[in-house]
Design a protein around this motif. Structure first.
Motif, short mmCIF file in Angstrom:
data_model
loop_
_atom_site.label_atom_id
_atom_site.label_comp_id
_atom_site.label_asym_id
_atom_site.label_seq_id
_atom_site.Cartn_x
_atom_site.Cartn_y
_atom_site.Cartn_z
N GLN A 41 14.78 -0.34 -2.95
CA GLN A 41 13.91 -0.19 -1.79
C GLN A 41 12.44 -0.11 -2.22
OE1 GLN A 41 15.88 3.26 -0.12
NE2 GLN A 41 16.76 2.04 1.56
N LEU A 42 12.18 0.61 -3.28
CA LEU A 42 10.81 0.70 -3.78
C LEU A 42 10.29 -0.66 -4.20
CD1 LEU A 42 10.96 3.99 -5.88
CD2 LEU A 42 9.56 3.58 -3.85
N ALA A 43 11.11 -1.43 -4.90
CA ALA A 43 10.69 -2.75 -5.34
C ALA A 43 10.43 -3.66 -4.14
CB ALA A 43 11.77 -3.36 -6.25
N SER A 44 11.24 -3.52 -3.10
CA SER A 44 11.08 -4.37 -1.91
C SER A 44 9.77 -4.10 -1.19
CB SER A 44 12.25 -4.15 -0.95
OG SER A 44 13.46 -4.63 -1.51
N LEU A 45 9.21 -2.91 -1.35
CA LEU A 45 7.95 -2.60 -0.68
C LEU A 45 6.85 -3.56 -1.13
CD1 LEU A 45 7.86 1.31 -0.80
CD2 LEU A 45 8.25 -0.14 1.20
N LYS A 46 6.91 -4.04 -2.36
CA LYS A 46 5.86 -4.92 -2.86
C LYS A 46 6.09 -6.38 -2.50
CE LYS A 46 5.87 -3.50 -7.24
NZ LYS A 46 5.40 -3.39 -8.65
N THR A 47 7.24 -6.69 -1.91
CA THR A 47 7.57 -8.10 -1.66
C THR A 47 7.93 -8.41 -0.21
OG1 THR A 47 9.91 -7.78 -2.21
CG2 THR A 47 8.42 -8.35 -4.02
N SER B 49 0.84 -1.20 0.00
CA SER B 49 0.00 0.00 0.00
C SER B 49 0.87 1.25 0.00
CB SER B 49 -0.94 0.01 1.21
OG SER B 49 -1.94 -1.00 1.10
N ALA B 50 1.98 1.19 0.73
CA ALA B 50 2.92 2.32 0.73
C ALA B 50 3.45 2.53 -0.69
CB ALA B 50 4.08 2.05 1.68
N TRP B 51 3.77 1.44 -1.38
CA TRP B 51 4.23 1.54 -2.76
C TRP B 51 3.15 2.18 -3.62
CZ3 TRP B 51 2.73 0.26 -7.62
CH2 TRP B 51 3.69 0.33 -8.63
N GLN C 180 -3.05 3.57 -4.14
CA GLN C 180 -3.16 4.43 -5.32
C GLN C 180 -4.46 5.22 -5.31
OE1 GLN C 180 -2.65 1.26 -8.22
NE2 GLN C 180 -0.57 1.95 -8.70
N ALA C 181 -5.56 4.54 -4.94
CA ALA C 181 -6.86 5.21 -4.94
C ALA C 181 -6.93 6.31 -3.89
CB ALA C 181 -7.96 4.18 -4.69
N VAL D 179 1.62 9.30 -6.09
CA VAL D 179 2.11 10.66 -5.87
C VAL D 179 3.10 11.06 -6.96
CG1 VAL D 179 3.56 12.08 -4.35
CG2 VAL D 179 1.70 10.72 -3.38
N ARG D 180 3.97 10.13 -7.34
CA ARG D 180 4.99 10.44 -8.35
C ARG D 180 4.36 10.73 -9.72
NH1 ARG D 180 10.43 6.77 -7.33
NH2 ARG D 180 10.97 7.72 -5.34
#
Length: 419
Positions: free
Chosen positions: A68-74, A25-27, A319-320, A33-34
């Motif tokens: 680090q961003l990729a790790s947020l999803k895993t 969810s953080a990702w 995202q929503a 935002v980006r």
């Protein structure tokens, strides 16, 4: 919607008990935002939930590496830290106002469960009362699945998958040893007031004789005599009995079977373990050999067997939430709406945060049979799509990859906080 022409900054924080997919969810928030640099400036990530905001311990999301961003999803747990803290002091509210002003915060995204919804609502009300231009949106998560107005809560599907899988595997173990060893196995799962997780374990059962044989939930008062009779009859019929019990089961007087006497930051009773209570009861009444287990934090950190559906929904609510904020929707939660069960289809909608905070969604009675011990077809129809699909994390040397959660804080602009 902000009346300012300049892009305002945003603040995101994780709160409460973590889940296998809260980082996803953080990702989702960071990714959304980006995509809108013209609308949102910097995105700050608070360390340890609202406490990070109070202590001005903030991370600039722009400094996160691609890895680090990729790790947020895993990766499970809270990458930026979480907390259990109830806002209640004037000094805390004053400090939040000072923080929002010092860092030009125009958007607040709080990722958590029921108590976190209360915090998010308090922040929204604070902003309104102080004349701050702030849009607060709640990003849901809870493994207990007890948030109202959402079909399910991100984190729950993966926990349900872990528990049902564990029960099926442990059931095979007990069945193989029952003739000469353990006759009764009890697994205690999380669920203080609602039996969603325990009921989801029923997905493991292929028929009436396969585990779990008995499911105990807080919504149905525990009856000792009826329970012992059911265990005895199951052992006689099948040769063994597997029980899944919510930590918050109560007796006919409404008392927790395993209340420890302690309370948490929000005043909730701390539970001391219902599995050993039930195990001792069965042993005393039936003389059978009993084993018990409490997955505890293992169930909420079970990213290695996460549900693909759960992961997708966790990203989607993040995202929503950003999309709702940019649409000017204040004091709302990004809720999952089920369009149909088969095939499972859903979408995200904004629901009033005031209708979510401090409320709990309990397990429908028709999800369990007349005896209250087995999952019904109605229950199976609800739970089944939530655990579907696998979303394995990357493995290194046979182990799930370990993330690098080293972050630098932004320069502080306020004096140290003293409440």
């Amino acid at each position: 919607m902000s009346t300012s022409t300049r892009p305002r900054n945003a603040l995101y924080a994780q709160s409460g008990g973590v889940t296998p997919v809260i980082n996803a969810s953080a990702w989702g928030v960071i990714d959304a935002v980006r995509q809108h640099p013209e609308r949102i400036g910097s995105l700050f990530l608070a360390r340890n939930g609202i406490l990070g905001a109070l202590n001005e311990a903030l991370i600039d999301a722009a400094t996160l590496t691609d890895a680090q961003l990729a790790s947020l999803k895993t990766t499970p747990a809270g990458a930026f830290g979480s907390c259990r803290h109830k806002l209640k002091k004037d000094a805390e509210f004053d400090r939040l106002v000072a923080l929002f002003e010092a860092h030009d915060i125009g958007y607040f995204f709080y990722n958590g469960g029921g108590d976190s919804a209360d915090t998010c609502l308090k922040v929204a009300e604070l902003a309104r009362s102080r004349g701050l231009d702030l849009t607060a949106v709640h990003v849901p998560k809870t493994i207990d699945n007890d948030l109202p107005l959402t079909d399910c809560s991100p984190g729950f599907g993966s926990v349900a998958k872990y528990i049902a899988t564990s029960v099926r595997e442990a059931g095979l173990d007990i069945a193989s040893m029952a003739p000469t060893s353990t006759k009764v196995f009890i697994m205690e799962v999380m669920g203080r007031h609602a039996g969603w997780t325990a009921a989801a374990a029923g997905l493991a059962a292929a028929n009436a004789d396969t585990p779990p044989h008995l499911i105990l939930v807080p919504e149905i008062a525990f009856d000792e005599a009826r329970f012992i009779a059911a265990v005895s009859q199951t052992v006689e019929r099948v040769g063994y009995c597997v029980v899944v019990a919510s930590e918050g089961i109560r007796d006919g007087e409404g008392r927790f079977l395993a209340e420890s006497g302690a309370t948490d930051a929000f005043g909730h009773a701390q539970l001391g373990g219902v599995a050993p209570v039930l195990a001792n009861l069965v042993k005393a009444k039936l003389g059978a050999k009993v084993h018990w287990a409490v997955p505890d934090y293992l169930q909420r950190a079970s990213r290695h067997i996460a549900s693909a559906t759960d992961l997708e929904q966790a990203i989607a609510v993040g995202q929503a939430a950003v999309g709702f904020a940019l649409e000017g929707k204040r004091s709302v939660m990004a809720a999952i709406v089920r369009d149909q069960a088969t095939p499972y289809r859903w979408h995200i909608a904004a629901v009033p945060l005031a209708d979510v905070a401090n409320r709990e969604k309990t397990l429908p009675r028709d999800y369990l049979d007349a005896e209250g011990y087995r999952l019904t077809e109605a229950g199976r129809e609800y739970f089944a799509p939530l655990i579907r699909g696998e979303a394995f994390p990357p493995f290194v040397d046979g182990m799930p990859a370990l993330p690098d959660w080293r972050f630098d804080n932004v320069t502080k602009r306020l004096v140290p906080f003293k409440d």
